[in-house]
Motif scaffolding. Structure first.
Motif, PDB file in Angstrom:
ATOM      1  N   ILE A  70     -26.720  19.130 -28.931  1.00 42.71           N
ATOM      2  CA  ILE A  70     -28.051  18.894 -28.363  1.00 42.71           C
ATOM      3  C   ILE A  70     -27.949  18.440 -26.912  1.00 42.71           C
ATOM      4  O   ILE A  70     -28.692  18.911 -26.038  1.00 42.71           O
ATOM      5  N   PHE A  74     -29.330  20.473 -23.736  1.00 39.20           N
ATOM      6  CA  PHE A  74     -30.337  19.865 -22.862  1.00 39.20           C
ATOM      7  C   PHE A  74     -29.875  19.877 -21.409  1.00 39.20           C
ATOM      8  O   PHE A  74     -30.648  20.218 -20.510  1.00 39.20           O
ATOM      9  N   SER A  94     -32.154  23.025 -27.301  1.00 42.82           N
ATOM     10  CA  SER A  94     -32.010  21.587 -27.529  1.00 42.82           C
ATOM     11  C   SER A  94     -33.001  21.073 -28.566  1.00 42.82           C
ATOM     12  O   SER A  94     -32.763  20.037 -29.194  1.00 42.82           O
TER      13      SER A  94
END
Length: 290
Positions: A70, A74, A94
């Motif tokens: 994640i 991101f 993400s």
């Protein structure tokens, strides 16, 4: 048809981007610290209760790996232009990765709670099956509404699939409340507090997920994205770290109670004092090493 603006398409300011990254990294490091701890304390539980402890280990490990992905998605999903972070084609990932984590870890959380309950075996098996299927269906409904149907932009589909997910959510709540009411009188006194706390923590924490789903569907903007991401990071830490710790505590206390009730059981070596800050209870009888 009203079109929604998905949260991954929102432009973020420098401050908003930094706040989200801070929360994600903090959650990831917390999961890593917990993973190290549970690796060395899982042996405190034994017998049928070891299933709960090992499942808690698996949940934390999966969540930690998910947060690594994640965070990477991101960071790579936004391009800095001046003082803003503009989402690119990778920003969506993400958010998607969270659902991929949940579709595995949420059913495992159900398994954890059932494993430390004091339900009769047929009832426990039935609740485990219904609960795990409901958990998968709940996450799948949310994923379809947020990403698949019309790319998560159709407000009607988003709302209907959200309602469908809420139905499965209500089923889980009903199962958990039933399991708690039946189990509490049957549990040893020392384990009741941690078991009750585990169930209540999970029931309250899970409310954050449908609230965030509704929030990003009803509103848009950088502030909404920040609130949603921070809420999800906090909920993940509480559900996977706090709940897991309480499950492990209950499993250990139930293991010790079984040892005390069965004189033929070979007791595991323990120091004279309480052997773990995570499983310390003044009501538990301490045993000296023999």
């Amino acid at each position: 048809m009203t079109m929604l603006q998905p949260p991954w398409s929102v432009v973020l300011t420098q401050s908003e981007h930094d706040l989200i990254l801070f929360a994600m990294v903090a959650a990831g490091l917390s999961l890593l610290a917990t993973l190290v701890r549970v690796r060395f304390t899982s042996g405190e539980a034994h017998g049928s209760f070891r299933v709960a402890s090992l499942t808690a280990n698996a949940v934390v490990a999966i969540a930690f790996v998910s947060y690594l992905a994640i965070i990477a998605a991101f960071v790579m999903g936004y391009t800095q232009v001046g003082g803003e972070y503009r989402p690119n084609s990778g920003a969506r990932l993400s958010w998607e990765l969270r659902y991929m984590d949940w579709v595995v870890t949420v059913p495992l959380l159900v398994l954890e709670l059932v494993a430390i309950s004091a339900l009769a075996q047929p009832t426990a098996d039935r609740i485990r099956r219904i609960g795990m299927v409901s958990a998968v269906a709940m996450i799948a409904s949310g994923f379809l509404g947020a990403f698949i149907v019309a790319g998560g932009r159709d407000s009607t589909s988003y709302a209907l699939l959200g309602v469908l997910g809420a139905v499965f959510f209500a089923v889980l709540y009903g199962l958990f409340v039933y399991a708690m009411r039946v189990s509490l009188p049957r549990l040893p006194a020392a384990a009741r507090g941690s078991y009750r706390s585990a169930a209540v923590v999970l029931l309250i924490t899970w409310l954050a997920y449908p609230i965030v789903y509704g929030l990003v569907g009803a509103f848009t903007g950088g502030a909404v994205v920040v609130v949603a991401q921070l809420a999800l990071c906090a909920a993940d830490m509480i559900a996977k770290i706090g709940f897991g710790t309480l499950v492990h505590r209950t499993a250990v206390l139930r293991s010790r109670n079984d040892e005390s009730l069965d004189p033929s059981t070979v007791r595991r070596p323990r120091p004279a004092s309480r052997d773990s800050v995570y499983v310390a209870d003044s009501r538990v009888v301490e045993f000296d090493e023999e």
